[in-house]
Design a protein around this motif. Sequence first.
Motif, short mmCIF file in Angstrom:
data_model
loop_
_atom_site.label_atom_id
_atom_site.label_comp_id
_atom_site.label_asym_id
_atom_site.label_seq_id
_atom_site.Cartn_x
_atom_site.Cartn_y
_atom_site.Cartn_z
N THR A 78 0.79 -1.23 0.00
CA THR A 78 0.00 0.00 0.00
C THR A 78 0.83 1.28 0.00
O THR A 78 0.31 2.34 -0.36
N ALA A 79 2.09 1.22 0.39
CA ALA A 79 2.92 2.42 0.47
C ALA A 79 3.33 2.91 -0.91
O ALA A 79 3.38 2.12 -1.87
N PRO A 80 3.63 4.20 -1.07
CA PRO A 80 4.16 4.71 -2.34
C PRO A 80 5.44 3.95 -2.71
O PRO A 80 6.20 3.54 -1.83
N GLU A 81 5.69 3.79 -3.99
CA GLU A 81 6.83 3.01 -4.45
C GLU A 81 8.15 3.54 -3.89
O GLU A 81 8.46 4.72 -4.01
N GLY A 82 8.90 2.65 -3.26
CA GLY A 82 10.22 3.01 -2.74
C GLY A 82 10.21 3.72 -1.41
O GLY A 82 11.27 3.90 -0.80
N ALA A 83 9.04 4.13 -0.94
CA ALA A 83 8.96 5.00 0.24
C ALA A 83 9.07 4.26 1.56
O ALA A 83 9.08 4.88 2.62
N VAL A 84 9.17 2.92 1.53
CA VAL A 84 9.18 2.15 2.76
C VAL A 84 10.33 1.15 2.74
O VAL A 84 10.75 0.67 1.68
N TYR A 85 10.86 0.85 3.91
CA TYR A 85 11.94 -0.13 4.06
C TYR A 85 11.49 -1.50 3.54
O TYR A 85 10.37 -1.94 3.82
N GLY A 86 12.37 -2.15 2.78
CA GLY A 86 12.05 -3.47 2.25
C GLY A 86 11.53 -3.45 0.83
O GLY A 86 11.32 -4.51 0.24
N GLY A 87 11.31 -2.26 0.27
CA GLY A 87 10.84 -2.16 -1.10
C GLY A 87 11.99 -2.30 -2.10
O GLY A 87 13.12 -2.66 -1.73
N LYS A 88 11.71 -2.00 -3.35
CA LYS A 88 12.71 -2.14 -4.41
C LYS A 88 13.21 -0.77 -4.87
O LYS A 88 12.44 0.18 -4.96
N TRP A 89 14.50 -0.71 -5.16
CA TRP A 89 15.09 0.51 -5.70
C TRP A 89 14.62 0.73 -7.13
O TRP A 89 14.59 -0.20 -7.93
N ASN A 90 14.23 1.97 -7.45
CA ASN A 90 13.76 2.31 -8.79
C ASN A 90 14.72 3.32 -9.40
O ASN A 90 14.71 4.50 -9.03
#
Length: 239
Positions: A78-90
């Motif tokens: 649900t978080a904006p892309e990249g804005a949270v720990y554990g997401g993917k680098w864009n």
Amino acid sequence: MPMLVRLVIRSFLLIATVLAFGYATADQASNSNEACQIPEGRIRATVTGSEEYWVYEWYGRLVNLVQNNKQPLSVLGTAPEGAVYGGKWNLQKSSNPQEIMGRESRLDTPFAVSADGGWLVAAIYPPSGQLSLSPSRKVALIERKTSRVARVVDAQREIMSLAWAPSGKYFAALVSRNVTDSKLKTPKDWFAKGIGHPIPYYSLGIAIFGLDGRLICEQHLKQKLAYGQGYLSWITGAP
């Protein structure tokens, strides 16, 4: 019953009541509480634990609880892309490679880009190939067009999420502190620890920084939250 025994029992009950009340209220979210002055707009913080989630809005000097659902929330979903720990680098969104700071470190999530596209703020980790099991405490402020690292900011706590103010003059971090050792343990905690899967507890809050790296304002959100995590968004205007 002897008077001394009655006094001991009363004292024990009083202490137990005070402790029970203290620990019950420490983990409850108030509907509204006063904070320091947010410099512009309002910050929406979504915080989730193992059993429920909360949505807060910080506007002016007030932090209001605007939503509480009795179910956990998928932060990565649900978080904006990249804005949270554990997401993917864009790479396309950030306009900078993860190795921009050299071989001694790398950038990774959370990261956020200012509304005017001028600034990137991103968490700093050890270089690729080195294991990192927890969120970073440091972020880099980078001019996106020139790829110049303007500043490294130490938040002193683990950074779960990042968001920019609409003006691009400030950024906010959802900061976390592991408080598992100080949490009053329940039978559920002892059982989880006994089978090799102890329950981690975190205290979460919001910290606001200026472009000079100075801490401007901070606000507590939740204490001793099981599996606590969340994300931020910074919104223009009043509620």
